[in-house]
Enzyme design. Structure first.
Site, short mmCIF file in Angstrom:
data_model
loop_
_atom_site.label_atom_id
_atom_site.label_comp_id
_atom_site.label_asym_id
_atom_site.label_seq_id
_atom_site.Cartn_x
_atom_site.Cartn_y
_atom_site.Cartn_z
N TYR A 54 14.22 67.83 68.84
CA TYR A 54 14.71 68.07 67.46
C TYR A 54 16.11 68.67 67.45
CZ TYR A 54 10.33 66.49 65.54
OH TYR A 54 9.27 65.69 65.20
N ARG A 57 18.10 65.65 67.42
CA ARG A 57 18.05 64.99 66.10
C ARG A 57 18.95 65.74 65.11
NH1 ARG A 57 15.92 62.68 69.28
NH2 ARG A 57 17.99 61.79 69.18
N GLN A 87 10.95 60.72 52.84
CA GLN A 87 10.20 61.09 54.05
C GLN A 87 11.17 61.55 55.13
OE1 GLN A 87 6.90 57.92 54.77
NE2 GLN A 87 8.33 56.99 53.34
N ASN A 88 12.46 61.42 54.86
CA ASN A 88 13.46 61.72 55.89
C ASN A 88 13.72 63.21 56.01
OD1 ASN A 88 13.55 58.99 56.08
ND2 ASN A 88 15.47 58.75 54.95
N ASP A 90 16.61 64.22 57.27
CA ASP A 90 18.07 64.42 57.20
C ASP A 90 18.47 64.88 55.79
OD1 ASP A 90 18.79 62.15 55.42
OD2 ASP A 90 18.14 60.88 57.07
N HIS A 105 8.48 65.43 54.36
CA HIS A 105 8.20 65.71 55.77
C HIS A 105 9.11 66.78 56.35
CE1 HIS A 105 6.20 61.45 56.06
NE2 HIS A 105 5.45 62.33 55.44
N GLY A 170 13.29 51.30 52.37
CA GLY A 170 13.35 51.57 53.82
C GLY A 170 12.20 52.35 54.39
N THR A 171 10.98 52.03 53.97
CA THR A 171 9.82 52.65 54.60
C THR A 171 8.77 51.60 54.91
OG1 THR A 171 7.99 54.22 54.35
CG2 THR A 171 8.95 53.38 52.32
N SER A 172 8.14 51.73 56.07
CA SER A 172 7.14 50.75 56.49
C SER A 172 5.79 51.04 55.84
CB SER A 172 6.99 50.78 58.01
OG SER A 172 6.54 52.06 58.42
N1 APR Z 1 17.92 48.79 55.43
C1 APR Z 1 16.71 48.76 54.81
N2 APR Z 1 15.56 48.91 55.45
C2 APR Z 1 15.61 49.06 56.79
C3 APR Z 1 16.83 49.09 57.51
C4 APR Z 1 18.03 48.93 56.77
N3 APR Z 1 19.25 48.94 57.34
N4 APR Z 1 16.53 49.28 58.83
C5 APR Z 1 15.20 49.36 58.91
N5 APR Z 1 14.62 49.25 57.69
C6 APR Z 1 13.21 49.34 57.31
C7 APR Z 1 12.22 48.71 58.25
O1 APR Z 1 12.05 47.33 57.96
C8 APR Z 1 10.96 49.52 57.96
O2 APR Z 1 10.23 48.97 56.87
O3 APR Z 1 12.89 50.71 57.26
C9 APR Z 1 11.51 50.89 57.53
C10 APR Z 1 11.39 51.96 58.59
O4 APR Z 1 10.04 52.23 58.81
P1 APR Z 1 9.59 53.43 59.77
O5 APR Z 1 10.42 53.40 61.01
O6 APR Z 1 8.13 53.33 59.92
O7 APR Z 1 10.03 54.74 58.97
P2 APR Z 1 9.27 55.50 57.79
O8 APR Z 1 8.47 54.56 56.97
O9 APR Z 1 10.29 56.34 57.12
O10 APR Z 1 8.29 56.45 58.60
C11 APR Z 1 7.47 57.32 57.88
O11 APR Z 1 6.61 58.28 59.90
O12 APR Z 1 7.08 59.05 62.06
C12 APR Z 1 6.80 59.41 60.74
O13 APR Z 1 7.29 61.42 59.65
C13 APR Z 1 7.89 60.25 60.14
O14 APR Z 1 8.82 60.21 57.92
C14 APR Z 1 8.39 59.40 59.00
C15 APR Z 1 7.20 58.58 58.65
#
Ligand code: APR
Length: 227
Positions: A54, A57, A87-88, A90, A105, A170-172
């Site tokens: 961290y 990070r 969820q970020n 930063d 988070h 931008g979240t999975s």
């Molecule tokens: N623009 C838009 N979307 C993007 C880009 C981009 N340039 N690059 C990647 N992505 C998308 C991916 O397609 C994916 O859907 O961002 C998403 C990232 O997903 P994760 O890596 O799973 O991140 P996130 O959903 O924020 O994770 C949630 O998991 O590890 C824990 O606590 C941590 O807050 C985090 C949580």
């Protein structure tokens, strides 16, 4: 009164600022299994490794700059009461100019004692092992690890139920309870997704899908939502 625009963001919004997402590189986060560096058991097994992870990070975040997606969301405040739920860990939404940001988070620029998650201290340097809080507890980053309580989920639900428009960026949607927030939206709320690769969402509602990088996608959102 401005309409309330609620935005839920994840790592993808900061990708174009140079910060890595979690699940785009074979399940590894900067070369580590996420459970090794982001869980209470990881901390118990090797606190120095977690602390150092961290610390790096934090350096990355301080070196990064907000991108056009962050600043675009701030620009929407001219017309909307914009509430960001991120969820970020930063601070790029804040530096991008957004005034209401809720961190689900935690925040990498804050630290706390291992004994007390309520008293937070600003930190822009490294946290050292042996560096303790006034209560005698080792300082750790103020981030929520897997298996820990997400204490900000209740305030986040309150924002979501009041949303007039909703945007997901931008979240999975892999991690709960954050991923479950969309279930609290009112049925008639217009909803948008911006993601390089659209995550699976319930098809019982119409979503406007913008399958683009966040900077470009927020540009398009601005064109769609500008009165
Ligand atoms: N623009 C838009 N979307 C993007 C880009 C981009 N340039 N690059 C990647 N992505 C998308 C991916 O397609 C994916 O859907 O961002 C998403 C990232 O997903 P994760 O890596 O799973 O991140 P996130 O959903 O924020 O994770 C949630 O998991 O590890 C824990 O606590 C941590 O807050 C985090 C949580």
């Amino acid at each position: 009164m401005k309409p309330k625009l609620v935005v839920l963001t994840g790592a993808g919004i900061s990708a174009e600022s140079g910060l890595r997402t979690f699940r785009d590189s074979d399940g590894l986060w900067e070369g580590h299994d996420v459970y090794e560096v982001a869980s209470p058991s990881g901390w118990q097994q090797n606190p120095s490794l977690v602390q150092e992870f961290y610390n790096l990070r934090r350096k990355d975040v301080l070196a990064a700059r907000p991108n056009a997606a962050h600043t675009g969301l701030a620009a929407l405040e001219q017309w909307y009461d914009v509430r960001i739920i991120t969820q970020n860990i930063d601070d790029l939404h804040e530096r991008g100019g957004s005034s209401r940001v809720l961190h689900l988070h935690g925040e990498i620029l804050k630290m706390r004692s291992v004994h007390d998650e309520t008293k937070l201290y600003d930190i822009r340097e490294d946290i050292a092992m042996g560096q303790v809080a006034p209560d005698g507890g080792q300082f750790r980053p103020h981030v929520v690890w897997f298996g820990e309580d997400v204490s900000m989920i209740q305030p986040a639900v309150l924002e979501i139920v009041q949303a007039d428009i909703f945007v997901l960026i931008g979240t999975s949607l892999n991690v709960y309870p954050a991923a479950g927030l969309v279930n609290y939206l009112r049925a008639d709320v217009p909803r948008y997704i911006i993601d390089k690769k659209i995550p699976p969402v319930s098809d019982s509602h119409d979503w406007t899908l913008i399958e683009k990088p966040a900077t470009e996608g927020v540009g398009e959102l601005l064109r769609l939502l500008r009165p």
